[in-house]
Design a protein around this motif. Structure first.
Motif, mmCIF file in Angstrom:
data_model
loop_
_atom_site.group_PDB
_atom_site.id
_atom_site.type_symbol
_atom_site.label_atom_id
_atom_site.label_comp_id
_atom_site.label_asym_id
_atom_site.label_seq_id
_atom_site.Cartn_x
_atom_site.Cartn_y
_atom_site.Cartn_z
ATOM 1 N N GLY A 80 3.399 1.925 -2.828
ATOM 2 C CA GLY A 80 4.109 2.150 -4.080
ATOM 3 C C GLY A 80 5.413 1.394 -4.212
ATOM 4 O O GLY A 80 6.240 1.720 -5.068
ATOM 5 N N LEU B 160 0.032 2.305 -10.182
ATOM 6 C CA LEU B 160 -0.146 1.573 -8.930
ATOM 7 C C LEU B 160 -1.410 2.100 -8.249
ATOM 8 O O LEU B 160 -1.483 3.281 -7.891
ATOM 9 N N ARG C 121 0.828 -1.218 0.000
ATOM 10 C CA ARG C 121 0.000 0.000 0.000
ATOM 11 C C ARG C 121 0.858 1.263 0.000
ATOM 12 O O ARG C 121 0.388 2.331 0.422
ATOM 13 N N CYS D 152 -0.434 -4.156 -6.739
ATOM 14 C CA CYS D 152 -1.691 -3.457 -7.011
ATOM 15 C C CYS D 152 -1.740 -2.848 -8.414
ATOM 16 O O CYS D 152 -2.623 -2.054 -8.697
HETATM 17 FE FE1 FES Z 1 2.457 -2.328 -3.158
HETATM 18 FE FE2 FES Z 1 0.624 -0.811 -4.349
HETATM 19 S S1 FES Z 1 0.318 -2.361 -2.882
HETATM 20 S S2 FES Z 1 2.748 -0.892 -4.753
#
Ligand code: FES
Length: 126
Positions: A65, A98, A63, A70
């Motif tokens: 980047g 992303l 979550r 994602c």
């Molecule tokens: Fe890892 Fe988005 S969840 S880059």
């Protein structure tokens, strides 16, 4: 309004991200509501957060980047990429983003999610 399509459906049907009529074909294919549909993204939400608020379990891990789990492909619309993330320029140039750190800025967008199964992206998975 974001219209979305699951990348795994492309493989099942022999479709490609570059197909001009990809979303039209998806609309005619009687797909499951988790594989093809639409939702709104509230201001200040990332695309991943918006998907989750609408009850969809899209892939993610960090979550932040840093992992590419994602990843999505922006087929239509505008979704700027923040400066700091793991994607190399050759993928951002192809419209790959992303979903945990970005959201569409255009009124409408067409997004293919589950891009972690695209070979160029899966090579980067952490
Ligand atoms: Fe890892 Fe988005 S969840 S880059």
């Amino acid at each position: 309004m974001v219209e979305f399509l699951n990348f795994e459906v492309l493989e099942d049907h022999g479709w490609a991200l570059q197909d001009e009529d990809l979303f039209a074909k998806a609309a005619d294919a009687n797909l499951q509501s988790t594989d093809f549909g639409r939702f709104y993204v509230d201001p200040n939400d990332t695309l991943l957060e918006a998907a989750e608020k609408n009850g969809f379990a899209w892939p993610f891990a960090c979550r932040g980047g840093a992992c590419t789990n994602c990843a999505v492909a922006v087929v239509d619309g505008e979704m700027p990429s923040p400066a700091s993330h793991i994607l190399p320029p050759e993928l951002t140039e192809k419209g790959i983003r992303l979903s945990c750190i970005a959201a569409p800025v255009s009124d409408d967008a067409k997004i293919v999610y589950n891009l972690k199964h695209l070979p160029e992206v899966s090579e980067l998975l952490l």
